[in-house]
Design a protein around this motif. Structure first.
Motif, short mmCIF file in Angstrom:
data_model
loop_
_atom_site.label_atom_id
_atom_site.label_comp_id
_atom_site.label_asym_id
_atom_site.label_seq_id
_atom_site.Cartn_x
_atom_site.Cartn_y
_atom_site.Cartn_z
N SER A 121 39.63 42.60 41.68
CA SER A 121 40.59 41.66 42.32
C SER A 121 39.70 40.11 42.46
O SER A 121 40.44 39.13 42.06
N ILE A 122 38.61 40.31 43.16
CA ILE A 122 37.95 38.80 43.24
C ILE A 122 37.41 38.43 42.33
O ILE A 122 37.65 36.96 42.06
N ASP A 123 37.06 39.27 41.31
CA ASP A 123 36.51 38.64 40.27
C ASP A 123 37.65 37.80 39.44
O ASP A 123 37.41 36.76 38.76
N ASN A 124 38.85 38.44 39.17
CA ASN A 124 39.92 37.88 38.64
C ASN A 124 40.30 36.46 39.28
O ASN A 124 40.66 35.26 38.65
N ILE A 125 40.12 36.56 40.50
CA ILE A 125 40.40 35.17 41.18
C ILE A 125 39.48 34.27 40.71
O ILE A 125 39.97 33.12 40.36
N VAL A 126 38.10 34.38 40.93
CA VAL A 126 37.15 33.46 40.86
C VAL A 126 36.88 33.09 39.26
O VAL A 126 36.45 32.21 38.97
N ASN A 127 37.38 33.86 38.44
CA ASN A 127 37.17 33.71 37.47
C ASN A 127 38.38 33.15 36.42
O ASN A 127 38.56 32.95 35.19
N GLY A 128 39.54 32.98 37.26
CA GLY A 128 40.61 32.35 36.77
C GLY A 128 41.84 32.97 36.22
O GLY A 128 42.59 32.50 35.41
N ARG A 129 41.65 34.34 36.26
CA ARG A 129 42.58 35.30 35.87
C ARG A 129 43.61 35.45 36.37
O ARG A 129 44.73 36.02 35.92
N THR A 130 43.50 35.32 37.94
CA THR A 130 44.68 35.48 38.80
C THR A 130 45.11 34.04 39.39
O THR A 130 44.10 33.39 40.03
N GLY A 131 46.10 33.37 38.64
CA GLY A 131 46.47 31.96 39.19
C GLY A 131 47.13 31.98 40.40
O GLY A 131 47.13 30.81 41.09
N ASN A 132 47.57 33.02 40.95
CA ASN A 132 48.38 32.89 42.33
C ASN A 132 47.95 34.43 43.10
O ASN A 132 48.64 35.00 43.14
N PRO A 133 46.87 34.28 43.81
CA PRO A 133 46.20 35.08 44.62
C PRO A 133 47.25 35.41 45.79
O PRO A 133 47.95 34.69 46.20
N GLY A 134 47.36 36.90 45.97
CA GLY A 134 48.30 37.22 47.04
C GLY A 134 47.77 37.00 48.37
O GLY A 134 46.62 36.90 48.60
N VAL A 135 48.44 36.98 49.35
CA VAL A 135 48.26 36.25 50.61
C VAL A 135 47.60 37.39 51.41
O VAL A 135 46.73 37.21 52.13
N VAL A 136 47.96 38.76 51.00
CA VAL A 136 47.19 39.84 51.67
C VAL A 136 45.60 39.85 51.21
O VAL A 136 44.74 39.89 52.27
N ASN A 137 45.40 39.67 50.19
CA ASN A 137 43.86 39.50 49.76
C ASN A 137 43.27 38.23 50.20
O ASN A 137 42.13 38.25 50.65
N LEU A 138 44.20 37.06 50.29
CA LEU A 138 43.43 35.80 50.88
C LEU A 138 43.26 35.84 52.32
O LEU A 138 42.10 35.58 52.72
N HIS A 139 44.17 36.85 53.00
CA HIS A 139 43.90 37.16 54.42
C HIS A 139 42.65 37.96 54.75
O HIS A 139 41.78 37.70 55.61
N LYS A 140 42.52 38.69 53.79
CA LYS A 140 41.04 39.55 53.95
C LYS A 140 40.01 38.98 53.63
O LYS A 140 38.84 39.17 54.47
N ILE A 141 40.00 38.20 52.57
CA ILE A 141 38.96 37.25 52.21
C ILE A 141 38.39 36.31 53.37
O ILE A 141 37.30 36.16 53.76
N ALA A 142 39.52 35.69 54.03
CA ALA A 142 39.25 34.88 55.04
C ALA A 142 38.60 35.49 56.29
O ALA A 142 37.80 35.11 56.69
N SER A 143 39.29 36.53 56.66
CA SER A 143 38.63 37.66 57.81
C SER A 143 37.33 37.99 57.54
O SER A 143 36.50 37.68 58.47
#
Length: 83
Positions: free
Chosen positions: A35-57
């Motif tokens: 999931s993180i690889d997909n975000i940082v490699n541009g395959r996920t254009g709109n990351p979910g708020v739950v994952n962003l919250h976990k990353i931020a934490s």
């Protein structure tokens, strides 16, 4: 720059600043590596708020702190190429 690229750059920048790898971030945040690889490699254009919250934490930030940065604040959803 599109919405997904803004988040990808934010995550890469914060990891670099803190001296951690994307793999370490995945472990720290309990977000799947793919999931993180997909975000940082541009395959996920709109990351979910739950994952962003976990990353931020994992980065010792609130979600509000994570989302409060110049590139995102200046971004207009009307200009998003992926929508």
């Amino acid at each position: 720059m599109n919405y997904g690229e803004i988040y990808a750059n934010r995550i890469r920048s914060l990891c670099k600043k803190r001296g951690i790898s994307i793999n370490q971030l995945a472990k720290m945040s309990n977000v799947r590596q793919s999931s993180i690889d997909n975000i940082v490699n541009g395959r996920t254009g709109n990351p979910g708020v739950v994952n962003l919250h976990k990353i931020a934490s994992a980065l010792n930030m609130t979600l509000a702190e994570f989302l409060d940065f110049k590139e995102l604040n200046a971004f207009s959803l009307d200009d998003n190429e992926d929508e």
